[in-house]
Structures are given as C-alpha cells and as structure tokens.
Motif scaffolding. Structure first.
Motif, PDB file in Angstrom:
ATOM      1  N   GLY A  80       0.796  -1.224   0.000  1.00 46.52           N
ATOM      2  CA  GLY A  80       0.000   0.000   0.000  1.00 46.52           C
ATOM      3  C   GLY A  80       0.817   1.256   0.000  1.00 46.52           C
ATOM      4  N   GLU A  81       0.520   2.159   0.905  1.00 41.41           N
ATOM      5  CA  GLU A  81       1.040   3.508   0.827  1.00 41.41           C
ATOM      6  C   GLU A  81       2.478   3.620   1.308  1.00 41.41           C
ATOM      7  OE1 GLU A  81      -1.814   5.400   3.206  1.00 41.41           O
ATOM      8  OE2 GLU A  81      -3.400   5.285   1.721  1.00 41.41           O
ATOM      9  N   LEU A  82       3.195   4.544   0.711  1.00 43.06           N
ATOM     10  CA  LEU A  82       4.578   4.812   1.083  1.00 43.06           C
ATOM     11  C   LEU A  82       4.593   5.941   2.099  1.00 43.06           C
ATOM     12  CD1 LEU A  82       7.618   4.398   0.593  1.00 43.06           C
ATOM     13  CD2 LEU A  82       7.455   6.083  -1.222  1.00 43.06           C
ATOM     14  N   GLY A  83       4.449   5.612   3.360  1.00 39.32           N
ATOM     15  CA  GLY A  83       4.529   6.620   4.418  1.00 39.32           C
ATOM     16  C   GLY A  83       3.415   7.641   4.359  1.00 39.32           C
ATOM     17  N   ASP A  84       3.742   8.855   4.802  1.00 38.53           N
ATOM     18  CA  ASP A  84       2.759   9.919   4.867  1.00 38.53           C
ATOM     19  C   ASP A  84       2.458  10.472   3.488  1.00 38.53           C
ATOM     20  OD1 ASP A  84       2.745   9.636   7.590  1.00 38.53           O
ATOM     21  OD2 ASP A  84       4.271  11.175   7.918  1.00 38.53           O
ATOM     22  N   SER A  85       1.388  11.264   3.430  1.00 38.83           N
ATOM     23  CA  SER A  85       1.035  11.913   2.174  1.00 38.83           C
ATOM     24  C   SER A  85       2.052  13.003   1.847  1.00 38.83           C
ATOM     25  CB  SER A  85      -0.361  12.517   2.278  1.00 38.83           C
ATOM     26  OG  SER A  85      -0.400  13.488   3.309  1.00 38.83           O
ATOM     27  N   ILE A  86       2.201  13.285   0.558  1.00 38.10           N
ATOM     28  CA  ILE A  86       3.149  14.277   0.082  1.00 38.10           C
ATOM     29  C   ILE A  86       2.371  15.488  -0.413  1.00 38.10           C
ATOM     30  CG2 ILE A  86       5.011  14.729  -1.555  1.00 38.10           C
ATOM     31  CD1 ILE A  86       5.360  11.677  -1.755  1.00 38.10           C
ATOM     32  N   PRO A  87       2.648  16.676   0.094  1.00 39.12           N
ATOM     33  CA  PRO A  87       1.961  17.871  -0.423  1.00 39.12           C
ATOM     34  C   PRO A  87       2.285  18.062  -1.901  1.00 39.12           C
ATOM     35  CG  PRO A  87       3.082  18.336   1.661  1.00 39.12           C
ATOM     36  CD  PRO A  87       3.560  16.992   1.203  1.00 39.12           C
ATOM     37  N   ALA A  88       1.284  18.427  -2.675  1.00 36.85           N
ATOM     38  CA  ALA A  88       1.471  18.607  -4.115  1.00 36.85           C
ATOM     39  C   ALA A  88       0.571  19.731  -4.604  1.00 36.85           C
ATOM     40  CB  ALA A  88       1.173  17.309  -4.857  1.00 36.85           C
ATOM     41  N   ARG A  89       0.741  20.086  -5.865  1.00 43.14           N
ATOM     42  CA  ARG A  89      -0.050  21.168  -6.452  1.00 43.14           C
ATOM     43  C   ARG A  89      -0.512  20.759  -7.845  1.00 43.14           C
ATOM     44  NH1 ARG A  89       5.243  21.993  -6.924  1.00 43.14           N
ATOM     45  NH2 ARG A  89       6.120  22.729  -8.907  1.00 43.14           N
ATOM     46  N   VAL A  90      -1.592  21.372  -8.282  1.00 37.87           N
ATOM     47  CA  VAL A  90      -2.146  21.109  -9.600  1.00 37.87           C
ATOM     48  C   VAL A  90      -1.629  22.166 -10.569  1.00 37.87           C
ATOM     49  CG1 VAL A  90      -4.254  20.844 -10.949  1.00 37.87           C
ATOM     50  CG2 VAL A  90      -4.198  20.109  -8.559  1.00 37.87           C
ATOM     51  N   ALA A  91      -1.274  21.744 -11.773  1.00 41.07           N
ATOM     52  CA  ALA A  91      -0.748  22.681 -12.773  1.00 41.07           C
ATOM     53  C   ALA A  91      -1.202  22.254 -14.157  1.00 41.07           C
ATOM     54  CB  ALA A  91       0.778  22.741 -12.706  1.00 41.07           C
ATOM     55  N   PHE A  92      -1.162  23.205 -15.107  1.00 41.30           N
ATOM     56  CA  PHE A  92      -1.429  22.886 -16.500  1.00 41.30           C
ATOM     57  C   PHE A  92      -0.272  22.068 -17.069  1.00 41.30           C
ATOM     58  CE2 PHE A  92      -4.143  26.772 -16.375  1.00 41.30           C
ATOM     59  CZ  PHE A  92      -5.315  26.215 -16.875  1.00 41.30           C
ATOM     60  N   ARG A  93      -0.603  21.107 -17.916  1.00 39.10           N
ATOM     61  CA  ARG A  93       0.431  20.445 -18.690  1.00 39.10           C
ATOM     62  C   ARG A  93       1.024  21.454 -19.678  1.00 39.10           C
ATOM     63  NH1 ARG A  93       0.175  14.804 -18.473  1.00 39.10           N
ATOM     64  NH2 ARG A  93      -1.620  14.017 -17.313  1.00 39.10           N
ATOM     65  N   PRO A  94       2.291  21.283 -20.076  1.00 47.30           N
ATOM     66  CA  PRO A  94       2.909  22.260 -20.980  1.00 47.30           C
ATOM     67  C   PRO A  94       2.107  22.494 -22.250  1.00 47.30           C
ATOM     68  CG  PRO A  94       4.568  20.788 -20.084  1.00 47.30           C
ATOM     69  CD  PRO A  94       3.243  20.250 -19.635  1.00 47.30           C
ATOM     70  N   GLN A  95       1.523  21.419 -22.833  1.00 46.20           N
ATOM     71  CA  GLN A  95       0.781  21.564 -24.073  1.00 46.20           C
ATOM     72  C   GLN A  95      -0.612  22.136 -23.856  1.00 46.20           C
ATOM     73  OE1 GLN A  95       1.779  18.803 -22.666  1.00 46.20           O
ATOM     74  NE2 GLN A  95       0.368  17.094 -22.897  1.00 46.20           N
ATOM     75  N   ALA A  96      -0.994  22.385 -22.605  1.00 46.03           N
ATOM     76  CA  ALA A  96      -2.323  22.916 -22.312  1.00 46.03           C
ATOM     77  C   ALA A  96      -2.341  24.433 -22.229  1.00 46.03           C
ATOM     78  CB  ALA A  96      -2.840  22.331 -20.999  1.00 46.03           C
TER      79      ALA A  96
END
Length: 366
Positions: free
Chosen positions: A57-73
């Motif tokens: 299952g999971e690898l330790g704690d959750s990792i903070p992340a952010r949402v971004a446009f793909r380069p082609q978007a």
C-alpha cells in the motif's frame, strides 16, 4: 559517552557472547567485569526481534502537491505587429472558444501590412496580364521567346510576394484600416490578461493573454531526493483533494531530472486516471504513492546500523537462535521506516530494537 554507547560496551561482553555468531569461550573469559551492569542488558530481553515483512500500500505519509497545466495545455497570445490596445474583451477566468475575440488593437504597422497586401495583389495581376500578352504575341509570331520568359519570371515573383503579404495580413485578420482583433488560438480558460487600454504591444514583448485547457492538467509532487529510489514511472498513487474531501486514482507519469539546490527535492508528475474536472490549476492536494507489496520490505530505521561509514547492516536471527550481522541495501525512508531493496527475505527475523547494543562500533541510521 552517551547511554547507548555505554549499553553497547556492556552487551558486547559476556552477555552478548551467547547471542552472536563467532563468540568463543576465550572471549567470554576476557570480557569486562559485568558486576555493575544493569541485569536487563545482560539478557535477550534488551532486544526486540520481529519477522520482516513487505508493507503493502502507501509509502509513508502523504506528500503535499499542487495542480498545474500540462505544458501543451497553455497558450500565450501575442501581437504579430506593433500596435496600441483599444479594447480588452476578456478577463481572467473567462471561458473562451477558439477564434473568440480577446482584444482590439490599432497601429500604423497594421495599415502598412494591409496596404502591402493590396499592392502585392495589384502587381501580381499586372504580371499575369503581361505574361498573357507575351504568350499571345508569341503565338502570332510577333513576339520573342525571351520576352515571354521574362514575363513568366516576373509573374512568379509577383505571386510569391502576394503569398507573403497575404500571410502577414492573415495574422491580423479582418478589420477597418489600421485596426485588428486579436483572437483566441484555442478554447480554454483565460488565466491571465496583461494588456491595458492605451498600452503599446509589440511582437517581442510579453504575451498579452494566457489561455489554459482545464482538461489537460496534472499534479506535481516535490519528493525528497533520498526517496526517489522507491518511485517509478507507472507507479499507482492516490490524489486527495482537500477542498472537496475526495480521493482519486492516479499514476506516476514522469520523474523530473533536476534537484532543487535548496530543498533537495525533485518534481514527480502525476496524472489522474480519468477526468480532471475536480482539479483547478494552483489547487493544493495530497499525494500518496503506493508500493508493490511483493517487491519491498521495510524495517524501523533504528534496526539499521551504519558500518564503516558506507555499509548498512542488520542483525538477523538464524534457525539456531544466533544473531548474525548482514549487509543490506536500503531505499527510501519515511515515517520512521526504511525500505529494504536487497539482502533480506520476507519472514526472516531481525533485531528491530537494540541493534546498536550488539555492535558498539556502528552508528544508528537515523
């Protein structure tokens, strides 16, 4: 000397000889006097031994992340010629379709471009007429081939110039005289508008409008450099959206190649399996990366010792109950545990607490 070192020296003596492989009777006779050692350190009760197993299952704690446009978007819209902004038709957040008007501009170069198109069209028409006349005269026997050939070359040059002028004018689109309308090259959401009414814009300046496609998003998680060994392309993940309390299946698409010099982190790019409608660029999310239960074992970090500065060892109990040191290869460490990628098998018994008591010349992993 700290307490752990004192304990290690104590246990390496007579009490440890019955536990470690290779300890002789002479070692026992020459061991330091143990009369003043706490009795608990002279017994196996000082150690905690557990069977090592794969942690699914999971690898330790959750990792903070952010949402971004793909380069082609992302589409950045600039002006093809120098002009002044007359009207701005959009604002950040507006949803626009392809070819929708973004702003109206005017300038002398706009008028010059359209005039150049009209002149090129006139020259091309005149060259065509000359070529037709020379061809007809040659047929009647009153013309010369060299003159007809010259007219043909001039007609071809005029056509090339007309094509160039037409492409320049097409970039401006329709409009009265010195005005033109800047239009959206694709559908999407307006993310930024940098134009102000009355401001001058030029082709080598910054883009006036940015448009992003909300259907082409991904998640960027900044992962610590030492954890990359446990991450692979195609690895399953979970993306939790804090704002709406929902979790979605995802997968690791790409691992960045550049390590941030200050934070020692590497970007990992993660795509959702299915729709991206719950996501918005800039949104903060949590990512949990999932490991293959058959591929990775893990131990508490205190079970792993550093030997000679560059070798990782653990103490493994054999079938006879003897504790033997063994070199292992480790991976990422999170939440107080470290992945073991080589050197152990599932089900083997390992000293997970008190390992430092068995080897006073080693250091704790963390």
């Amino acid at each position: 000397m700290n307490l752990m070192r004192m304990c290690a020296i104590a246990l390496v003596g007579t009490a440890a000889c019955g536990l470690l492989a290779g300890c002789t009777e002479a070692d026992s006779r020459t061991a330091p006097n143990t009369s003043e050692r706490p009795p608990v350190l002279q017994t196996r009760d000082a150690l905690t031994i557990e069977s090592v197993a794969a942690r699914a299952g999971e690898l330790g704690d959750s990792i903070p992340a952010r949402v971004a446009f793909r380069p082609q978007a992302l589409a950045s819209v600039s002006v093809p010629v120098q002009a002044r902004v007359v009207t701005v038709h959009v604002s950040p957040g507006d949803v626009v379709s392809e070819d929708a008007p973004l702003m109206t501009l005017k300038g002398a170069e706009v008028a010059a471009t359209r005039a150049a198109l009209a002149q090129a069209a006139a020259r091309s028409a005149a060259a065509d007429d000359m070529l037709a006349r020379q061809t007809e005269m040659l047929k009647r026997g009153v013309g010369l081939e060299v003159e007809r050939f010259g007219a043909e070359i001039a007609a071809r040059e005029a056509v090339a110039e007309l094509d160039r002028a037409q492409r320049a004018a097409d970039q401006l689109g329709d409009g009265p005289n010195d005005q033109f309308t800047l239009r959206a090259p694709t559908s999407g959401v307006v993310t930024e508008v940098r134009a102000r009414i009355g401001a001058m814009a030029s082709p080598d300046g910054e883009a006036l409008v940015d448009i992003g496609n909300p259907d082409k998003l991904f998640v960027i998680a900044d992962v610590a450099e030492h954890e990359l060994a446990a991450i692979t392309v195609g690895q399953p993940a979970k993306v939790a959206i804090r704002s709406i309390g929902a979790t979605y299946d995802a997968v690791v698409e790409r691992i960045g190649r550049t390590v941030d010099a200050d934070q020692r982190r590497v970007p990992v790019y993660i795509g959702l399996n299915g729709t991206t409608k719950p996501l918005s660029p800039g949104m903060l999310v949590d990512v949990r990366l999932q490991t293959d239960a058959t591929a990775h074992l893990s131990l508490p970090v205190e079970a792993v010792l550093i030997k000679d500065g560059d070798r990782y060892i653990v103490y493994v109990e054999n079938e006879s109950g003897v504790l033997q040191p063994r070199s292992i290869t480790i991976g990422a460490s999170r939440n107080g545990r470290v992945a073991v990628t080589d050197g152990l098998r599932s089900g083997e018994k390992v000293v997970v607490k008190g390992a430092l008591l068995l080897d006073s010349s080693s250091e704790q992993l963390l």
